[in-house]
Design a protein around this motif. Structure first.
Motif, short mmCIF file in Angstrom:
data_model
loop_
_atom_site.label_atom_id
_atom_site.label_comp_id
_atom_site.label_asym_id
_atom_site.label_seq_id
_atom_site.Cartn_x
_atom_site.Cartn_y
_atom_site.Cartn_z
N GLU A 101 35.11 17.55 -27.97
CA GLU A 101 35.10 17.62 -29.44
C GLU A 101 36.26 18.45 -29.97
O GLU A 101 36.72 19.38 -29.31
N THR A 102 36.73 18.06 -31.13
CA THR A 102 37.66 18.88 -31.91
C THR A 102 37.02 19.04 -33.29
O THR A 102 36.62 18.04 -33.89
N GLY B 177 21.00 22.59 -17.56
CA GLY B 177 21.37 22.79 -18.98
C GLY B 177 22.85 22.61 -19.21
O GLY B 177 23.55 23.48 -19.69
N SER B 178 23.33 21.44 -18.90
CA SER B 178 24.76 21.17 -18.79
C SER B 178 24.91 19.66 -18.87
O SER B 178 24.00 18.96 -18.43
N THR B 179 25.97 19.06 -19.40
CA THR B 179 27.09 19.70 -20.01
C THR B 179 27.02 19.51 -21.53
O THR B 179 26.81 18.42 -22.00
N PHE B 180 27.14 20.60 -22.24
CA PHE B 180 27.22 20.53 -23.69
C PHE B 180 28.49 21.29 -24.07
O PHE B 180 28.80 22.29 -23.43
N VAL B 181 29.22 20.79 -25.03
CA VAL B 181 30.51 21.42 -25.32
C VAL B 181 30.45 22.19 -26.63
O VAL B 181 29.70 21.84 -27.53
N THR B 182 31.28 23.23 -26.73
CA THR B 182 31.39 23.98 -27.97
C THR B 182 32.28 23.18 -28.93
O THR B 182 32.89 22.17 -28.55
N GLU B 183 32.34 23.65 -30.17
CA GLU B 183 32.94 22.88 -31.26
C GLU B 183 34.35 22.36 -30.99
O GLU B 183 34.72 21.27 -31.43
N ASN B 184 35.14 23.12 -30.30
CA ASN B 184 36.49 22.66 -29.96
C ASN B 184 36.68 22.56 -28.45
O ASN B 184 37.79 22.76 -27.95
N THR B 185 35.60 22.29 -27.77
CA THR B 185 35.63 22.16 -26.31
C THR B 185 36.28 23.39 -25.66
O THR B 185 36.94 23.28 -24.64
N GLU B 186 36.05 24.56 -26.28
CA GLU B 186 36.52 25.79 -25.64
C GLU B 186 35.83 25.95 -24.29
O GLU B 186 36.42 26.41 -23.31
N TYR B 187 34.52 25.60 -24.28
CA TYR B 187 33.70 25.77 -23.09
C TYR B 187 32.80 24.54 -22.90
O TYR B 187 32.47 23.85 -23.86
N VAL B 188 32.39 24.33 -21.65
CA VAL B 188 31.22 23.47 -21.39
C VAL B 188 30.14 24.35 -20.78
O VAL B 188 30.44 25.29 -20.04
N THR B 189 28.90 24.02 -21.10
CA THR B 189 27.78 24.85 -20.66
C THR B 189 27.38 24.53 -19.23
O THR B 189 27.52 23.40 -18.76
#
Ligand code: K7E
Ligand code: CUA
Length: 629
Positions: free
Chosen positions: A115-116, A160-172
């Motif tokens: 995501e961006t 509990g994976s993979t979910f990304v933060t708003e700008n794909t800084e991280y994946v969970t």
């Protein structure tokens, strides 16, 4: 026990109610026919036309991702991820073999599109391996796996994976099973409650290359109580900077969890402030355990809070505007909506009711906005473009549609049968596309021609453009579907390549592009071959080696035309590699079987495809012409 009775009663009442409704308003034959025609037309993609969305659905313990088109629901391709796949040669060449790391399968549950600004950018697709604690990244430029990270230290059951933060800084990533940390430590299971730990963590993603990193300088883990962490979702908009994970077994129980972990009325949603965590990392307030940075919440106040959630929650989903966090307790008949603003206020006011290993527990009444009476066994929630949420109900086998803000349930549709995840195109982004919801079902009871005891799974396409949800289509899915993501096809239109352009997409130093560069070079006991494949021959077509030699073949398909693939199989050597147009792959093996072994092209390429062949000649040890058996 009383709870269980209530649930059973609830199921019975629902079944009777559904039966009555179905019986009393049975439509006439003509009406059924016209509905069927309407549904058929809604999913019909005429020959030559293309689908509107790509659907990427996880293949569970098949270790693969399947790609279908929406609305046709046609299976377009399989992306092998954690499992070797001869049809694309995945796991047979040196690079993909190395990436698989000796594992022959994975348990792939949750695909995530990069995501961006909270919307899909069409760059990468991530997916977890619950079994072997890994994450894979697929490049959507060519739909191929480019990286598999893991087994990741300290992780046990990466669910509990993979979910990304708003700008794909991280994946969970998160542990489904708690174990003693560092992983590899032995502690009797009787000491589970005190000495075992869960981990929730964020893997850093390089914004340019997509490379995932978790080491002494990148990403971090948070040491958690020995709960079972289940699903996650990242905040967006106002809640950007936070990640939420559900957990069950707040009882810290072992044994038959079915009973022992269903005692508490509420478990938790863990809210992790990763921006705060980054501050602690900068200050060096972490420990290195097994080569990764681990934050202990006891020493890092403000990083984690727990929000009570009824009861054994499964899915947690953040609304498009980032204001609401929806947690679904799978042993309940309601889904709980948390108010992110209220959560911040409760934190500010230290409105806590207790703590778990130093992590504050927020007062339920202070953070909860609503309890939505969706129905029995809520699991997962998706959102559309009109302010509605859709929650899958496993026990009731239905989808409930409800309104954000007013919290009323406005429609329900029965699913055949028991639904797990569901997917609205772009339904977990800031701007859902809406239009459809796809139900990913665990069971299918008679929805397909019977093929023996293992019944094919089903997924169902449902129209959500009107007030009432309308079932359009039943499609087969490979086992075992979990989550799926769907993206507007036009977002990938200019991104996907169909040929690796010489010197542009293929920069492999071992690529050769001319037959005159083809060669066989011996260095000691290693024979290295630079080979080309082109309609309809291999050059060199003959490789002579000695028994026991290591053979390395760099094979370039020099075609620059779309869809001109070649395969390369060596009889009885268990090798089958496929090279796409303009692609180079390296094959490595030890020529341990003496004799003459034909190699040939496995991928149909031309009228003379059958002629595309050659020989591997392996001289037996001792130099005799005939192998001794
Ligand atoms: Cu609900 Cu692994 Cu996401 Cu399957 S999980 S349903
Ligand atoms: Cu090349 Cu078939």
């Amino acid at each position: 026990m009383k709870r269980q009775l209530q649930i059973v009663l609830g199921i019975l009442i629902t079944f009777v109610a559904v039966a009555i409704v179905f019986h009393s308003c049975k439509p006439g034959k003509e009406a059924v026919k016209s509905e069927a025609v309407e549904a058929a037309l809604a999913t019909y993609v005429p020959p030559g036309d293309l689908d509107e969305f790509y659907l990427f659905y996880s293949g569970g313990h098949s270790g693969n991702i399947f790609v279908a088109g929406i609305p046709s629901m046609r299976h377009i391709c399989t992306i092998p991820v954690f499992t070797p796949y001869p049809s694309t040669g995945y796991g047979f060449d040196a690079e993909t073999k190395k990436m698989l790391g000796g594992y022959t399968w994975g348990d792939a549950h949750h695909p995530a599109l990069s995501e961006t600004n909270g919307d899909y950018d069409g760059r990468w697709l991530f997916i977890n391996d619950n079994a072997n604690n890994r994450i894979a990244r697929i490049d959507l430029k060519d739909f191929k796996v480019k990286q598999i990270l893991g087994p990741i230290p300290n992780l046990s059951g990466n669910h509990g994976s993979t979910f990304v933060t708003e700008n794909t800084e991280y994946v969970t990533i998160a542990t489904r099973f708690s174990v003693p940390i560092p992983k590899g430590t032995y502690v009797p299971v009787e000491e589970y409650a005190k000495k075992y730990h869960g981990i929730v963590a964020l893997v850093e993603v390089d914004p340019k290359t997509g490379e995932m990193r978790m080491d002494e300088k990148h990403g971090f883990q948070v040491l958690m109580p020995p709960f079972n962490f289940d699903l996650g979702d990242a905040g967006k908009g106002p809640s950007h900077g936070w990640v939420f994970w559900t957990c069950y077994n707040s009882e810290r129980a072992t044994g038959i969890l079915e009973i022992t972990a269903s005692q508490n009325d509420r478990d938790y949603i863990a809210a992790v402030n990763w921006k705060k965590a980054e501050e602690y990392l900068k200050q060096g307030k972490y420990k290195i355990i097994n080569g990764v940075r681990v934050i202990d919440p006891k020493e890092a106040p403000g990083v984690v809070y727990l929000m009570p959630c009824a009861k054994s929650p499964h899915g947690v989903d953040v609304s498009p505007d980032g204001k609401w966090i929806v947690g679904s307790g799978k042993l309940q008949s309601i889904t709980t909506v948390y108010n992110f603003e209220k959560m911040l206020k409760a934190i500010e006011n230290k409105d806590f009711v207790g703590e778990e290993d130093g992590i504050p527990v927020l007062r339920y009444e202070s953070v909860r906005e609503a309890e939505v009476p969706v129905g029995l066994g809520p699991l997962h929630t998706q959102f559309d473009d009109k302010g509605y949420a859709y929650t899958s109900l496993f026990v009731e086998s239905a989808i409930a549609k409800w309104k954000l803000g007013t919290w009323e349930v406005v429609d329900k549709i029965p699913i055949a049968y028991n639904i797990g995840h569901l997917c609205v195109p772009e339904g977990d982004t800031k701007h859902p596309a809406g239009k459809y919801v796809i139900a990913l079902n665990k069971l299918s009871h008679g929805r397909h021609l019977t093929v023996g005891p293992s019944q094919p799974e089903a997924s169902q396409l449902i129209d959500i453009t009107g007030e009432k949800m309308k079932l359009l289509y039943d499609a087969f899915t490979e086992p075992e579907p979990h989550y799926a993501k769907a993206i507007r096809a036009d977002k990938l239109k200019d991104k996907v390549i169909e040929v690796y352009q010489k010197g542009i997409d293929n920069k492999n130093p071992n690529a050769i592009w001319d037959e005159k560069d083809a060669k066989v070079v011996r260095k000691g006991n290693t024979v290295e071959v630079w080979m080309i494949a082109v309609r309809s021959r291999f050059q060199p077509w003959k490789i002579e080696v000695n028994q026991g030699d290591k053979v390395i073949i760099h094979l370039t398909n020099i075609e620059q035309t779309t869809d001109e693939l070649h395969g390369f199989a060596i009889c009885e050597y268990d090798i089958n590699v496929v090279v796409d147009p303009g692609e180079t792959k390296t094959i490595e093996f030890v020529a341990n079987k003496p004799g003459v072994y034909p190699f040939y092209c496995t991928n149909f390429c031309s009228a003379l495809h059958q002629e595309m062949q050659g020989y591997l000649l392996v001289k037996p040890k001792g130099g005799a012409g005939v192998a001794q058996k």
